[in-house]
Design a protein around this motif. Structure first.
Motif, PDB file in Angstrom:
ATOM      1  N   GLU A 183       0.822  -1.207   0.000  1.00 11.24           N
ATOM      2  CA  GLU A 183       0.000   0.000   0.000  1.00 11.24           C
ATOM      3  C   GLU A 183       0.859   1.262   0.000  1.00 11.24           C
ATOM      4  OE1 GLU A 183      -2.487  -0.731   3.402  1.00 11.24           O
ATOM      5  OE2 GLU A 183      -3.943  -1.872   2.190  1.00 11.24           O
ATOM      6  N   GLN A 184       1.973   1.225   0.721  1.00 13.23           N
ATOM      7  CA  GLN A 184       2.876   2.377   0.753  1.00 13.23           C
ATOM      8  C   GLN A 184       3.465   2.642  -0.631  1.00 13.23           C
ATOM      9  OE1 GLN A 184       6.071   2.071   3.567  1.00 13.23           O
ATOM     10  NE2 GLN A 184       6.901   4.068   3.066  1.00 13.23           N
ATOM     11  N   ARG A 185       3.825   1.577  -1.365  1.00 19.87           N
ATOM     12  CA  ARG A 185       4.356   1.739  -2.717  1.00 19.87           C
ATOM     13  C   ARG A 185       3.315   2.374  -3.636  1.00 19.87           C
ATOM     14  NH1 ARG A 185       8.584  -1.266  -4.821  1.00 19.87           N
ATOM     15  NH2 ARG A 185       7.402  -1.660  -6.702  1.00 19.87           N
ATOM     16  N   ALA A 186       2.053   2.025  -3.427  1.00 25.34           N
ATOM     17  CA  ALA A 186       0.975   2.540  -4.274  1.00 25.34           C
ATOM     18  C   ALA A 186       0.745   4.032  -4.054  1.00 25.34           C
ATOM     19  CB  ALA A 186      -0.311   1.765  -4.029  1.00 25.34           C
ATOM     20  N   THR A 187       1.033   4.511  -2.833  1.00 20.09           N
ATOM     21  CA  THR A 187       0.792   5.922  -2.529  1.00 20.09           C
ATOM     22  C   THR A 187       2.054   6.769  -2.614  1.00 20.09           C
ATOM     23  OG1 THR A 187       1.078   5.522  -0.156  1.00 20.09           O
ATOM     24  CG2 THR A 187      -1.162   5.364  -1.030  1.00 20.09           C
ATOM     25  N   SER A 188       3.210   6.149  -2.742  1.00 20.32           N
ATOM     26  CA  SER A 188       4.469   6.903  -2.797  1.00 20.32           C
ATOM     27  C   SER A 188       4.752   7.351  -4.232  1.00 20.32           C
ATOM     28  CB  SER A 188       5.645   6.038  -2.327  1.00 20.32           C
ATOM     29  OG  SER A 188       5.458   5.664  -0.997  1.00 20.32           O
TER      30      SER A 188
END
Length: 192
Positions: A183-188
């Protein structure tokens, strides 16, 4: 009582991941009987065409028992079968599962494994309330390790001499990906 899974159809920019059909048997056998493609696999290449029938039967069993799904990978531009990917050993209590993939040699080096596995990872996190997805790769198969790393999987260790195929002893790298990391990769923002 097992909870059946429905094998999805997933579309990406260049690929269609779909349930296997009887029409896939010849292409599947060609892939899984290729010794060069399977040189890092955890089982020897197929030598009997009936293996394709057993593979397709196991796809249905996995779906019915709710333990996973296997998807054929085809290019959308010409419908060519280029391999398969799988989501396996789903454990709803631990919210974990394994993924794997196998691609035809003609599909190597074009980002197809990353694209297909990425779509499967997204489906699994979105659909099954997973917390963790695990994968492993023969330590000699650097290309497969790079696919996992591009998707955000973290190398967690080595299983020493855990496979012996045709007398060849090999180690496996173990990789893990947590929901929060995905999820962090998707928002970064993308690097660079």
């Amino acid at each position: 009582m097992p909870v059946p899974l429905t094998t999805p159809t997933l579309n990406t920019a260049r690929l269609r991941l779909r349930p296997f059909t009887e029409e896939d048997k010849d292409a599947l056998y060609a892939l899984m009987s290729n010794a060069y493609v399977l040189r890092y696999w955890d089982a020897p290449p197929w030598t009997e065409r009936t293996r394709a029938d057993r593979f397709l039967a196991r796809c249905k069993e996995m779906e019915q028992e709710g333990s996973g799904v296997r998807l054929a990978i085809e290019r959308t531009d010409d419908g060519a079968f280029v391999g398969w990917c799988a989501f396996m050993q789903w454990n709803p209590d631990f919210r974990s599962a394994l993924i794997g993939y196998c691609l035809a040699e003609k599909a190597w080096g074009h980002g197809i494994a990353t694209e297909a596995a990425g779509a499967l990872v997204q489906w699994a996190f979105d659909t099954l309330d997973l917390n963790r997805i695990q994968a492993d790769a023969d330590t000699r198969n650097r290309a497969s390790e790079r696919v996992l790393e591009k998707l955000g999987f973290v190398r967690e260790g080595t299983l020493r001499e855990n496979c012996i195929v045709n007398g060849d002893v090999s180690d496996s790298s173990v990789y893990g990906l947590l929901r929060r990391e995905w999820e962090q990769r998707a928002t970064s923002p993308p690097p660079g």
